[in-house]
Design an enzyme around this catalytic site. Structure first.
Site: not given
Ligand code: G3I
Length: 305
Positions: A127, A169, A206, A237
């Site tokens: 990105e 990517n 996406h 997705d």
């Molecule tokens: O694990 C913590 C948890 O302990 C806490 O209570 C909670 C509170 O917000 O956060 C949890 O962590 C989160 C994590 O996902 C696991 O669920 C983070 O806040 C959250 O920011 C994180 O989001 C991820 C995101 O990337 C972060 O950039 C998404 O799961 C994940 O699907 C998403 O994936 C991205 C790719 O890496 C890059 N391309 C886009 C894609 C979708 O956004």
């Protein structure tokens, strides 16, 4: 084939998913993941903040869990991601200049070395371009270390793990006419012309109502492929439901199968309830693990042609 991975394999492709470590104890989840997919991406566990929470102190626990679950079940792994403006640990967010450049390169080297020989493809850089019409690089602390930060990351990754394919990517790079797509195309063309190591382009893909599967999607795939790189659909997705969603999944699979260097498709999660799109239903299995119409159309498209 009667599963996504079997059908894709018959076409010389893989079919993958993102996996979250905290769901590996959910047997509904692991049963589907093991049956249907043969390429695994850690949804969050191999990002910079997860692997290097303190500078030069690496925590491999969760990344290793995902990799070992995949490999012990006979699957390959996409590494995600070595260098990114987002999901940086606090110490890195506060760095700049030469210190940041060196810290980024050390991260790339240490992580690619740790996983050497176990990774099918790395998302080396994720990105790095802006949305909108500029086609410019995204401003970030990494970009401010100099425009050559991307090629420096790719060279470090190649040195650390010569057997992994190295991918750039991004998202919103699906529509061939989009400025961001053209910007990534120009980056890859330049890298190939100058011998900077790059093997693949990841299209996250996406899709939703604002960003639908473009009519020129296959042109995008074939245009990148014509530069001499593989193309992978890395985080697929598609928002929606029913036959409209099923039709969009079919179109994505057909576009990939029509381009010989489109080597695989990964969806970004197993069930709708596993998706990062909190209120959406963008995946192939419903929250109970039942196959959706989108699953059937995807499988049929993989088996078609
Ligand atoms: O694990 C913590 C948890 O302990 C806490 O209570 C909670 C509170 O917000 O956060 C949890 O962590 C989160 C994590 O996902 C696991 O669920 C983070 O806040 C959250 O920011 C994180 O989001 C991820 C995101 O990337 C972060 O950039 C998404 O799961 C994940 O699907 C998403 O994936 C991205 C790719 O890496 C890059 N391309 C886009 C894609 C979708 O956004």
């Amino acid at each position: 084939g009667s599963t996504l991975q079997a059908a894709a394999t018959e076409k010389g492709r893989y079919f993958g998913t993102a996996i979250a470590v905290n769901k590996l104890s959910d047997s509904t989840y692991t049963t589907i993941a093991n049956r249907e997919f043969n390429m695994i991406t850690a949804e969050n566990e191999m990002k910079i903040d997860a692997l290097e929470p303190n500078q030069n102190q690496f925590n491999w626990t969760n990344g290793d869990r995902v990799v070992s679950w995949a490999r012990s079940n006979g699957k390959e792994v996409r590494g995600h991601t070595l260098a990114w403006h987002s999901q940086q640990p606090g110490w890195m967010q506060n760095m700049s200049g030469t210190a940041l450049r060196n810290a980024m390169l050390n991260h790339v080297t240490q992580v690619a070395t740790h996983y050497r020989g176990q990774i099918h493809s790395w998302d080396v850089v994720n990105e790095a371009f802006q949305d909108g019409s500029s086609g410019a690089r995204r401003d970030s602390n990494l970009q401010r270390t100099g425009n050559d930060w991307i090629e420096a990351a790719f060279r470090a990754a190649r040195a650390a793990d010569p057997s992994a394919k190295l991918c750039y990517n991004d998202y919103n790079t699906d529509d061939w006419t989009h400025a961001k797509t053209q910007a990534v195309y120009n980056l890859v063309r330049d890298f190939k012309a100058r011998g900077v190591p790059i093997d693949c382009v990841g299209l996250q893909s996406h899709f939703n109502a604002q960003s639908p599967v473009p009519s020129n999607y296959q042109t995008t795939l074939s245009s990148f492929a014509a530069l001499g790189v593989d193309v992978q659909i890395t985080e697929l997705d598609i928002e929606g439901s029913g036959s409209a969603q099923a039709d969009n999944y079919r179109r994505v699979v057909e576009a990939c199968l029509a381009v010989s260097r489109c080597t695989g498709i990964s969806v970004w999660g197993v069930r709708d309830t596993d998706s990062w799109r909190a209120s959406g239903t963008p995946l192939l299995f419903d929250g109970n693990g039942n196959k959706k119409a989108a699953y059937t159309s995807t499988l049929n498209a993989l088996n078609g042609g």
